[in-house]
Enzyme design. Structure first.
Site, PDB file in Angstrom:
ATOM      1  N   ASP A  32       0.981 -39.084 -10.074  1.00  0.00           N
ATOM      2  CA  ASP A  32       1.061 -38.026  -9.067  1.00  0.00           C
ATOM      3  C   ASP A  32       1.761 -36.816  -9.677  1.00  0.00           C
ATOM      4  OD1 ASP A  32       0.918 -36.653  -6.724  1.00  0.00           O
ATOM      5  OD2 ASP A  32       2.412 -37.839  -5.651  1.00  0.00           O
ATOM      6  N   MET A  33       1.036 -35.702  -9.798  1.00  0.00           N
ATOM      7  CA  MET A  33       1.623 -34.495 -10.368  1.00  0.00           C
ATOM      8  C   MET A  33       2.713 -33.957  -9.432  1.00  0.00           C
ATOM      9  SD  MET A  33       0.086 -34.341 -13.201  1.00  0.00           S
ATOM     10  CE  MET A  33       0.783 -32.784 -13.760  1.00  0.00           C
ATOM     11  N   ASP A  93      -4.654 -33.624  -7.681  1.00  0.00           N
ATOM     12  CA  ASP A  93      -3.363 -33.795  -8.362  1.00  0.00           C
ATOM     13  C   ASP A  93      -2.860 -35.238  -8.414  1.00  0.00           C
ATOM     14  OD1 ASP A  93      -2.846 -34.048  -5.664  1.00  0.00           O
ATOM     15  OD2 ASP A  93      -0.989 -32.878  -5.705  1.00  0.00           O
ATOM     16  N   GLU A  94      -3.722 -36.193  -8.155  1.00  0.00           N
ATOM     17  CA  GLU A  94      -3.290 -37.592  -8.254  1.00  0.00           C
ATOM     18  C   GLU A  94      -4.442 -38.496  -8.659  1.00  0.00           C
ATOM     19  OE1 GLU A  94      -2.318 -39.595  -4.554  1.00  0.00           O
ATOM     20  OE2 GLU A  94      -3.227 -37.972  -3.407  1.00  0.00           O
TER      21      GLU A  94
END
EC number: 2.7.7.7
Length: 392
Positions: free
Chosen positions: A4-5, A97-98
């Site tokens: 996860d960013m 983003d994940e």
């Protein structure tokens, strides 16, 4: 593994704009709409994703509010996807983003799970010029996602087969994906706050009271999640929406936005070689009440004008007793239209059918030309006349 960013959009903005570093950055627009994401500096003031912009401004008046740069975010997401694929062939991008990775059997190649996570963090940080991510590792999918949130930012958290029962026992049901606000309220009425409380109830009772959601809850509380990492997920819909800078009654203005959205959606569908049959229009009023209307076409389409035309039909059917703050379009029900083309040959004698076919063909040719020009010279190289104002 769940990667996860950390504050993805905001972190990219801080990376690309040194003057934003260590400052409260809020991505999601200047005046209206909702927060897409925000930096950790902004979160200290209570700003959160999905919060209305006006509330974010109240909580953090010194915040720097920025509009999204979707193309840049997608490019970085693609870069991260490529990095993850160099570790495992089984990578599922859950969002921009994940991602989930199946790291079964990678010990001999990259070492134990902690080392794999550390290597991924380091490579992402180097190749994206400073972005960080948090990683959760667990025997099952939903716990990996929860674990990635335990040591944010730039952290690693591992749940093993041995520690899973204890972790689950104390886990708040609010952290289980799929347990929304209303479901949570009903569960609290039954005295259910943790997974351990769920297991005090009978599975049949939960099923009778909550249906499939009750079964899902019991299984998650028991540590059951049979979902596998799926490297490719078929797209089910494509949509676009905008929160307007001010509330609007005028349908002419709303139709202009429908055309903008139809253009975006049509371009994406053609790029992915997809066509949809169901057109949906979404309207949110000034009082935040929301309605959707949809219609199903005889044949699937990805033509901008066809999407726009049918969206206008839906909008015209809506009585606008209140001002509109958000307008959007969705296209869904994708598939192959070969069977429909064959059917159209059988009924081609029908003049109206022939005219519709020819119109769709002309629209497809026009869209293909516009797509080529924009790909070569940029999105603003050519625009439809309907999108210009009188002064322009």
């Amino acid at each position: 593994m769940h990667v996860d960013m950390d504050a993805f959009f905001a972190s990219i903005e801080q990376r690309d704009n040194p003057e934003y570093r260590n400052k409260p950055i809020i991505v999601g627009g200047q005046a209206r709409g909702v927060v897409s994401t925000c930096s950790y500096e902004a979160r200290r003031f209570g700003v959160r994703s999905a919060m209305p912009i006006f509330e974010a401004k109240r909580k953090c008046p010194q915040g720097i509010f920025i509009s999204q740069r979707g193309r840049v975010y997608r490019e970085v997401s693609k870069q991260i996807h490529e990095i993850l694929q160099s570790y495992s062939p089984l990578v599922e991008m859950a969002s921009v983003d994940e991602a989930y990775l199946d790291i079964t059997g990678l010990y001999n190649l990259f070492g134990p799970p902690v080392e794999i996570a550390q290597k991924i963090q380091k490579e992402i940080h180097v190749k994206t010029n400073g972005l960080t991510c948090s990683i959760g590792i667990a025997p099952i999918k939903f716990l990996a996602k929860i674990a990635s949130d335990e040591n944010k930012p730039n952290g690693i958290f591992i749940i093993t087969n041995e520690t899973m029962p204890g972790f689950l026992s104390e886990l708040s049901i609010s952290k289980i994906p799929g347990v929304g606000k209303k479901f949570l309220e009903e569960l609290k009425k039954l005295g259910i706050k943790k997974c351990a409380d769920v297991l005090q109830l009978d599975k049949i009772f939960l099923e009778k009271k909550f249906g499939k959601a009750g079964i899902m809850l019991f299984e998650r509380a028991s540590g059951i999640d049979t979902r596998e990492v799926e490297p490719y997920t078929v797209k089910k819909s494509e949509s676009a929406e905008t929160t307007l800078s001010e509330n609007v009654y005028d349908k002419k203005i709303l139709k202009k936005w429908l055309l903008i959205h139809a253009e975006r959606i049509g371009t994406r569908l053609r790029k992915d070689n997809l066509k949809g049959r169901t057109i949906t229009v979404k309207v949110k009023f000034a009082d935040f009440k929301q309605i959707t209307r949809q219609l199903t076409l005889e044949k699937r389409t990805n033509a901008t004008d066809t999407i726009f035309e049918n969206a206008c039909i839906l909008l015209d059917e809506l009585p606008l007793a209140k001002a509109v703050r958000l307008i959007g379009i969705g296209v869904s029900c994708f598939g192959d239209d070969k069977e429909n083309k064959q059917l159209s040959l059988l009924t081609f004698a029908d003049k109206q059918e022939e005219q519709r076919e020819n119109l769709e063909i002309r629209r497809n040719h026009l869209d293909a030309t516009l797509d080529t020009l924009r790909e070569r010279y940029g999105k603003s190289a050519v625009m439809r006349g309907k999108l210009f104002t009188k002064t322009e």
